[in-house]
Design a protein around this motif. Structure first.
Motif, PDB file in Angstrom:
ATOM      1  N   HIS A  53      60.418  41.520  49.507  1.00  0.00           N
ATOM      2  CA  HIS A  53      59.861  40.245  49.971  1.00  0.00           C
ATOM      3  C   HIS A  53      58.443  40.159  49.657  1.00  0.00           C
ATOM      4  N   MET A  54      57.309  41.319  49.735  1.00  0.00           N
ATOM      5  CA  MET A  54      56.591  41.787  49.476  1.00  0.00           C
ATOM      6  C   MET A  54      55.596  41.009  47.417  1.00  0.00           C
ATOM      7  N   VAL A  55      56.419  41.492  46.950  1.00  0.00           N
ATOM      8  CA  VAL A  55      56.497  41.422  45.350  1.00  0.00           C
ATOM      9  C   VAL A  55      56.013  39.714  45.146  1.00  0.00           C
ATOM     10  N   LEU A  56      57.305  38.937  45.731  1.00  0.00           N
ATOM     11  CA  LEU A  56      57.420  37.991  45.874  1.00  0.00           C
ATOM     12  C   LEU A  56      56.517  36.692  46.313  1.00  0.00           C
ATOM     13  N   SER A  57      56.145  37.217  47.799  1.00  0.00           N
ATOM     14  CA  SER A  57      54.876  36.913  48.641  1.00  0.00           C
ATOM     15  C   SER A  57      53.607  36.994  47.428  1.00  0.00           C
ATOM     16  N   LEU A  58      53.232  37.638  47.130  1.00  0.00           N
ATOM     17  CA  LEU A  58      52.287  38.072  45.994  1.00  0.00           C
ATOM     18  C   LEU A  58      52.035  37.166  44.813  1.00  0.00           C
ATOM     19  N   LEU A  59      52.745  36.853  44.601  1.00  0.00           N
ATOM     20  CA  LEU A  59      53.154  36.023  43.107  1.00  0.00           C
ATOM     21  C   LEU A  59      53.389  34.805  43.526  1.00  0.00           C
ATOM     22  N   LYS A  60      53.692  34.484  44.561  1.00  0.00           N
ATOM     23  CA  LYS A  60      53.811  32.739  44.787  1.00  0.00           C
ATOM     24  C   LYS A  60      51.980  32.750  45.550  1.00  0.00           C
ATOM     25  N   THR A  61      52.053  33.668  45.991  1.00  0.00           N
ATOM     26  CA  THR A  61      50.732  33.004  46.639  1.00  0.00           C
ATOM     27  C   THR A  61      49.681  32.448  45.577  1.00  0.00           C
ATOM     28  N   ARG A  62      49.498  34.014  44.196  1.00  0.00           N
ATOM     29  CA  ARG A  62      48.899  34.051  43.169  1.00  0.00           C
ATOM     30  C   ARG A  62      49.005  32.086  42.777  1.00  0.00           C
ATOM     31  N   ARG A  63      50.457  32.138  42.245  1.00  0.00           N
ATOM     32  CA  ARG A  63      50.680  30.728  41.613  1.00  0.00           C
ATOM     33  C   ARG A  63      50.153  29.602  42.596  1.00  0.00           C
ATOM     34  N   GLU A  64      50.612  29.193  43.483  1.00  0.00           N
ATOM     35  CA  GLU A  64      50.183  28.131  44.370  1.00  0.00           C
ATOM     36  C   GLU A  64      48.707  28.161  44.638  1.00  0.00           C
ATOM     37  N   GLN A  65      47.902  28.970  44.839  1.00  0.00           N
ATOM     38  CA  GLN A  65      46.752  29.481  46.004  1.00  0.00           C
ATOM     39  C   GLN A  65      45.540  30.101  44.088  1.00  0.00           C
ATOM     40  N   GLN A  66      45.772  30.400  43.469  1.00  0.00           N
ATOM     41  CA  GLN A  66      45.342  30.987  42.095  1.00  0.00           C
ATOM     42  C   GLN A  66      44.289  31.502  42.582  1.00  0.00           C
ATOM     43  N   VAL A  67      45.001  32.618  43.961  1.00  0.00           N
ATOM     44  CA  VAL A  67      44.223  33.808  43.885  1.00  0.00           C
ATOM     45  C   VAL A  67      45.483  35.090  44.730  1.00  0.00           C
ATOM     46  N   ASP A  68      44.431  36.051  44.715  1.00  0.00           N
ATOM     47  CA  ASP A  68      45.631  36.955  45.164  1.00  0.00           C
ATOM     48  C   ASP A  68      44.900  37.562  46.397  1.00  0.00           C
ATOM     49  N   PRO A  69      46.123  37.339  47.622  1.00  0.00           N
ATOM     50  CA  PRO A  69      46.235  37.500  49.052  1.00  0.00           C
ATOM     51  C   PRO A  69      45.717  38.962  48.793  1.00  0.00           C
ATOM     52  N   LEU A  70      45.657  39.866  47.935  1.00  0.00           N
ATOM     53  CA  LEU A  70      44.374  41.695  48.707  1.00  0.00           C
ATOM     54  C   LEU A  70      43.950  42.139  47.658  1.00  0.00           C
ATOM     55  N   LEU A  71      43.772  41.775  46.663  1.00  0.00           N
ATOM     56  CA  LEU A  71      42.212  42.128  45.374  1.00  0.00           C
ATOM     57  C   LEU A  71      41.692  41.570  45.887  1.00  0.00           C
ATOM     58  N   ARG A  72      40.597  40.851  46.761  1.00  0.00           N
ATOM     59  CA  ARG A  72      38.971  40.672  46.633  1.00  0.00           C
ATOM     60  C   ARG A  72      38.663  41.869  47.472  1.00  0.00           C
ATOM     61  N   VAL A  73      39.446  42.625  48.133  1.00  0.00           N
ATOM     62  CA  VAL A  73      38.497  43.774  48.542  1.00  0.00           C
ATOM     63  C   VAL A  73      38.270  44.933  47.759  1.00  0.00           C
ATOM     64  N   VAL A  74      39.025  44.806  46.503  1.00  0.00           N
ATOM     65  CA  VAL A  74      38.152  45.443  45.478  1.00  0.00           C
ATOM     66  C   VAL A  74      37.687  45.166  44.690  1.00  0.00           C
ATOM     67  N   PHE A  75      37.131  43.684  44.704  1.00  0.00           N
ATOM     68  CA  PHE A  75      36.086  43.378  44.145  1.00  0.00           C
ATOM     69  C   PHE A  75      34.598  42.406  44.464  1.00  0.00           C
ATOM     70  N   GLY A  76      35.291  42.946  46.000  1.00  0.00           N
ATOM     71  CA  GLY A  76      33.784  42.543  46.918  1.00  0.00           C
ATOM     72  C   GLY A  76      32.572  43.288  46.470  1.00  0.00           C
ATOM     73  N   LEU A  77      31.342  42.927  46.332  1.00  0.00           N
ATOM     74  CA  LEU A  77      29.949  43.052  45.568  1.00  0.00           C
ATOM     75  C   LEU A  77      29.461  43.042  47.114  1.00  0.00           C
ATOM     76  N   GLY A  78      27.905  42.846  47.296  1.00  0.00           N
ATOM     77  CA  GLY A  78      27.129  42.788  49.177  1.00  0.00           C
ATOM     78  C   GLY A  78      26.965  44.085  48.466  1.00  0.00           C
ATOM     79  N   ASN A  79      25.535  44.549  49.863  1.00  0.00           N
ATOM     80  CA  ASN A  79      25.554  45.587  50.630  1.00  0.00           C
ATOM     81  C   ASN A  79      26.443  46.368  51.221  1.00  0.00           C
TER      82      ASN A  79
END
Length: 186
Positions: free
Chosen positions: A82-108
C-alpha cells in the motif's frame, strides 16, 4: 490564471505545488507570495485568502499529516504494498513526492529543524506506533528511509526513470516485499 490553477478547489493544489517548490528550492526569507502566485498562475491575494500569511502557508506545506494518513491507511498485512502504491499514485497525480521535500528543504536552521521535527512526529513516530513487535522505532525509521529512497531514485533519474515508467503494480511487486518484511518483523 492557468487551467490547472482554476481547476478543482480554486487553485489550492496549484498553490500548494508552487509553495512546495518555492520552500524546497529557496531559503524561507527569499520566498515571496508573489513568486508563489506567479508559479501557481493565481493572484497573491488568492493565496492570502486561502492560506493567510506566508508563515501559515509554510506551516501547511510542512504538514506531513495528510501524506501519512494516505501512506498508512492499510492493514499491517498489506502495508508495504500500500505504501509503495500510495507514494506512486501521489507522485503521478499531484506531481509531488509526499515525503521527499523533507530532504531538500533549504532555509535557515530553525526552518529545517521545524520541518524535520514535524516529519519525525507525523510520519516516523506515527508509523512506529502502528508496528507490532520489537524495535518498532528502528523499523519505522528504516521503512521511511526506504520510501524516501524510492522517491529519490525516481526523481533523480528523471525524465528517463525506469521506476517512473514502470507499472505501479510491478514496482510494488519488486519494492514492497522489503518494506513488508520490516512491517511484520517481530
Amino acid at each position: 490564471m492557468t487551467a490547472d490553477a482554476g481547476a478543482g478547489s480554486t487553485g489550492r493544489d496549484a498553490i500548494l505545488r508552487a509553495a512546495r517548490r518555492a520552500f524546497t528550492l529557496q531559503p524561507y526569507a527569499q520566498v515571496t507570495m508573489r513568486g508563489i502566485a506567479a508559479d501557481a498562475g493565481v493572484s497573491a491575494s488568492l493565496i492570502v485568502k486561502r492560506f493567510g500569511t506566508k508563515e501559515q502557508l509554510f506551516s501547511t506545506v510542512t504538514d506531513f499529516g495528510p501524506a501519512a494518513d494516505e501512506l498508512f491507511d492499510a492493514p499491517l498485512e498489506g502495508l508495504g504494498r500500500h505504501m509503495v502504491l500510495s507514494l506512486l499514485k501521489t507522485r503521478r497525480e499531484q506531481q509531488v513526492d509526499p515525503l521527499l521535500r523533507v530532504v531538500f528543504g533549504l532555509g535557515n536552521q530553525d526552518e529545517r529543524s521545524l520541518m524535520k521535527e514535524r516529519f519525525r512526529k507525523q510520519v516516523t513516530e506515527r508509523l512506529a506506533g502502528r508496528l507490532d513487535g520489537d524495535q518498532a522505532q528502528l523499523r519505522a525509521e528504516l521503512i521511511v528511509g526506504m520510501l524516501l529512497g524510492l522517491g529519490a531514485a525516481i526523481g533523480l533519474n528523471r525524465p528517463d526513470s525506469a521506476a517512473e515508467a514502470a507499472d505501479p503494480g510491478h514496482l510494488a511487486d519488486v519494492y514492497a516485499p522489503a518494506l513488508q518484511a520490516l512491517v511484520v518483523r517481530a
